[in-house]
Design a protein around this motif. Structure first.
Motif, PDB file in Angstrom:
ATOM      1  N   HIS A 133       0.843  -1.202   0.000  1.00 51.35           N
ATOM      2  CA  HIS A 133       0.000   0.000   0.000  1.00 51.35           C
ATOM      3  C   HIS A 133       0.877   1.250   0.000  1.00 51.35           C
ATOM      4  CE1 HIS A 133      -4.162  -1.454   0.475  1.00 51.35           C
ATOM      5  NE2 HIS A 133      -3.560  -2.530   0.935  1.00 51.35           N
ATOM      6  N   ALA A 134       1.935   1.205   0.798  1.00 50.63           N
ATOM      7  CA  ALA A 134       2.856   2.338   0.875  1.00 50.63           C
ATOM      8  C   ALA A 134       3.616   2.518  -0.437  1.00 50.63           C
ATOM      9  CB  ALA A 134       3.825   2.129   2.029  1.00 50.63           C
ATOM     10  N   LEU A 135       4.053   1.419  -1.038  1.00 53.58           N
ATOM     11  CA  LEU A 135       4.770   1.504  -2.320  1.00 53.58           C
ATOM     12  C   LEU A 135       3.858   2.029  -3.420  1.00 53.58           C
ATOM     13  CD1 LEU A 135       6.831  -1.802  -2.094  1.00 53.58           C
ATOM     14  CD2 LEU A 135       7.722   0.543  -1.966  1.00 53.58           C
ATOM     15  N   GLY A 136       2.572   1.723  -3.326  1.00 52.06           N
ATOM     16  CA  GLY A 136       1.605   2.274  -4.273  1.00 52.06           C
ATOM     17  C   GLY A 136       1.485   3.782  -4.138  1.00 52.06           C
ATOM     18  N   LYS A 137       1.556   4.266  -2.916  1.00 57.22           N
ATOM     19  CA  LYS A 137       1.511   5.711  -2.686  1.00 57.22           C
ATOM     20  C   LYS A 137       2.799   6.376  -3.156  1.00 57.22           C
ATOM     21  CE  LYS A 137      -1.537   5.291   1.249  1.00 57.22           C
ATOM     22  NZ  LYS A 137      -1.560   4.973   2.653  1.00 57.22           N
ATOM     23  N   LEU A 138       3.924   5.743  -2.891  1.00 58.47           N
ATOM     24  CA  LEU A 138       5.213   6.341  -3.197  1.00 58.47           C
ATOM     25  C   LEU A 138       5.548   6.283  -4.686  1.00 58.47           C
ATOM     26  CD1 LEU A 138       7.725   7.690  -1.987  1.00 58.47           C
ATOM     27  CD2 LEU A 138       8.678   5.398  -1.624  1.00 58.47           C
ATOM     28  N   PHE A 139       5.368   5.110  -5.297  1.00 59.33           N
ATOM     29  CA  PHE A 139       5.797   4.897  -6.686  1.00 59.33           C
ATOM     30  C   PHE A 139       4.666   4.607  -7.665  1.00 59.33           C
ATOM     31  CE2 PHE A 139       9.486   3.248  -4.141  1.00 59.33           C
ATOM     32  CZ  PHE A 139      10.356   4.287  -4.448  1.00 59.33           C
ATOM     33  N   GLY A 140       3.457   4.442  -7.178  1.00 59.01           N
ATOM     34  CA  GLY A 140       2.360   4.071  -8.060  1.00 59.01           C
ATOM     35  C   GLY A 140       2.328   2.587  -8.369  1.00 59.01           C
ATOM     36  N   TRP A 141       3.148   1.798  -7.681  1.00 57.74           N
ATOM     37  CA  TRP A 141       3.174   0.354  -7.911  1.00 57.74           C
ATOM     38  C   TRP A 141       1.864  -0.277  -7.448  1.00 57.74           C
ATOM     39  CZ3 TRP A 141       8.635  -1.006  -5.565  1.00 57.74           C
ATOM     40  CH2 TRP A 141       9.620  -0.400  -6.340  1.00 57.74           C
ATOM     41  N   PHE A 142       1.565  -1.456  -7.963  1.00 53.70           N
ATOM     42  CA  PHE A 142       0.387  -2.242  -7.584  1.00 53.70           C
ATOM     43  C   PHE A 142      -0.903  -1.444  -7.825  1.00 53.70           C
ATOM     44  CE2 PHE A 142       3.884  -3.186  -4.550  1.00 53.70           C
ATOM     45  CZ  PHE A 142       4.228  -4.427  -5.029  1.00 53.70           C
ATOM     46  N   ASN A 143      -0.934  -0.683  -8.907  1.00 56.57           N
ATOM     47  CA  ASN A 143      -2.083   0.174  -9.256  1.00 56.57           C
ATOM     48  C   ASN A 143      -2.365   1.230  -8.186  1.00 56.57           C
ATOM     49  OD1 ASN A 143      -2.680  -1.059 -11.771  1.00 56.57           O
ATOM     50  ND2 ASN A 143      -3.631  -2.756 -10.682  1.00 56.57           N
ATOM     51  N   GLY A 144      -1.338   1.616  -7.454  1.00 59.56           N
ATOM     52  CA  GLY A 144      -1.486   2.656  -6.441  1.00 59.56           C
ATOM     53  C   GLY A 144      -1.552   4.035  -7.071  1.00 59.56           C
ATOM     54  N   PRO A 145      -1.854   5.037  -6.278  1.00 60.30           N
ATOM     55  CA  PRO A 145      -2.068   6.376  -6.809  1.00 60.30           C
ATOM     56  C   PRO A 145      -0.797   7.153  -7.123  1.00 60.30           C
ATOM     57  CG  PRO A 145      -2.373   6.384  -4.438  1.00 60.30           C
ATOM     58  CD  PRO A 145      -2.154   4.946  -4.847  1.00 60.30           C
ATOM     59  N   GLY A 146       0.361   6.716  -6.641  1.00 52.25           N
ATOM     60  CA  GLY A 146       1.570   7.512  -6.766  1.00 52.25           C
ATOM     61  C   GLY A 146       1.477   8.745  -5.874  1.00 52.25           C
ATOM     62  N   LEU A 147       2.544   9.520  -5.855  1.00 51.88           N
ATOM     63  CA  LEU A 147       2.572  10.671  -4.955  1.00 51.88           C
ATOM     64  C   LEU A 147       1.517  11.718  -5.304  1.00 51.88           C
ATOM     65  CD1 LEU A 147       6.365  11.234  -4.286  1.00 51.88           C
ATOM     66  CD2 LEU A 147       4.601  10.547  -2.656  1.00 51.88           C
ATOM     67  N   ALA A 148       1.328  11.986  -6.597  1.00 60.58           N
ATOM     68  CA  ALA A 148       0.325  12.989  -6.990  1.00 60.58           C
ATOM     69  C   ALA A 148      -1.079  12.522  -6.605  1.00 60.58           C
ATOM     70  CB  ALA A 148       0.406  13.265  -8.487  1.00 60.58           C
ATOM     71  N   GLY A 149      -1.362  11.256  -6.847  1.00 63.11           N
ATOM     72  CA  GLY A 149      -2.667  10.726  -6.473  1.00 63.11           C
ATOM     73  C   GLY A 149      -2.860  10.670  -4.967  1.00 63.11           C
ATOM     74  N   PHE A 150      -1.798  10.341  -4.246  1.00 65.35           N
ATOM     75  CA  PHE A 150      -1.864  10.312  -2.785  1.00 65.35           C
ATOM     76  C   PHE A 150      -2.128  11.716  -2.245  1.00 65.35           C
ATOM     77  CE2 PHE A 150       0.734   9.885   1.333  1.00 65.35           C
ATOM     78  CZ  PHE A 150      -0.359   9.489   2.065  1.00 65.35           C
TER      79      PHE A 150
END
Length: 142
Positions: free
Chosen positions: A25-42
């Motif tokens: 979940h954290a890597l998704g926030k940081l890098f957008g991995w695992f369909n995460g939001p990335g920093l801009a999305g976070f």
């Protein structure tokens, strides 16, 4: 299996579950991995909840969550790392409070369960199969 060994295996399983949940979940926030939001999305998610999202706050929060998840997973500085992880997830539960209890309706049920798991790890410690135990062993330079 002796009770001490069983407890150490149980603590390892709890840490792998808790850190293994928090880290992606954290890597998704940081890098957008695992369909995460990335920093801009976070940052957008933070703003969506009416929270501050000015640079560098989203980066600092994402890095802190990555470090906490990795530390819990490896059993390093486990008490502190699990408390940090629990704080993140407890805040998520608090944000979900207006939507009620059930997670299927966006409620707080799921984050409360993970908060309690991380608090359990923080209270119990890492166990024998951890970096904490390895680094505390006699003869291991610190």
């Amino acid at each position: 299996m002796g009770s001490s060994h069983a407890l150490d295996v149980a603590l390892l399983m709890l840490r792998v579950a808790a850190g293994g949940f928090l880290l992606p979940h954290a890597l998704g926030k940081l890098f957008g991995w695992f369909n995460g939001p990335g920093l801009a999305g976070f940052a957008g998610e933070l703003r969506g909840f009416g929270l501050p999202a000015a640079v560098p706050l989203p980066l600092l929060l994402a890095v802190l969550q990555v470090l906490a998840g990795l530390a819990v997973l490896l059993g390093w500085q486990t008490h502190a790392a699990a408390l940090v992880g629990a704080a993140f997830i407890a805040f998520t539960a608090w944000l979900a409070l207006p939507r009620g209890w059930f997670w299927m309706h966006g409620g707080m049920e799921y984050p409360v369960m993970w908060t309690l798991l991380l608090l359990s790890v923080a209270l119990a410690g890492a166990g024998t199969f951890s970096l904490d135990a390895l680094l505390a062993s006699p003869g291991v330079p610190s």
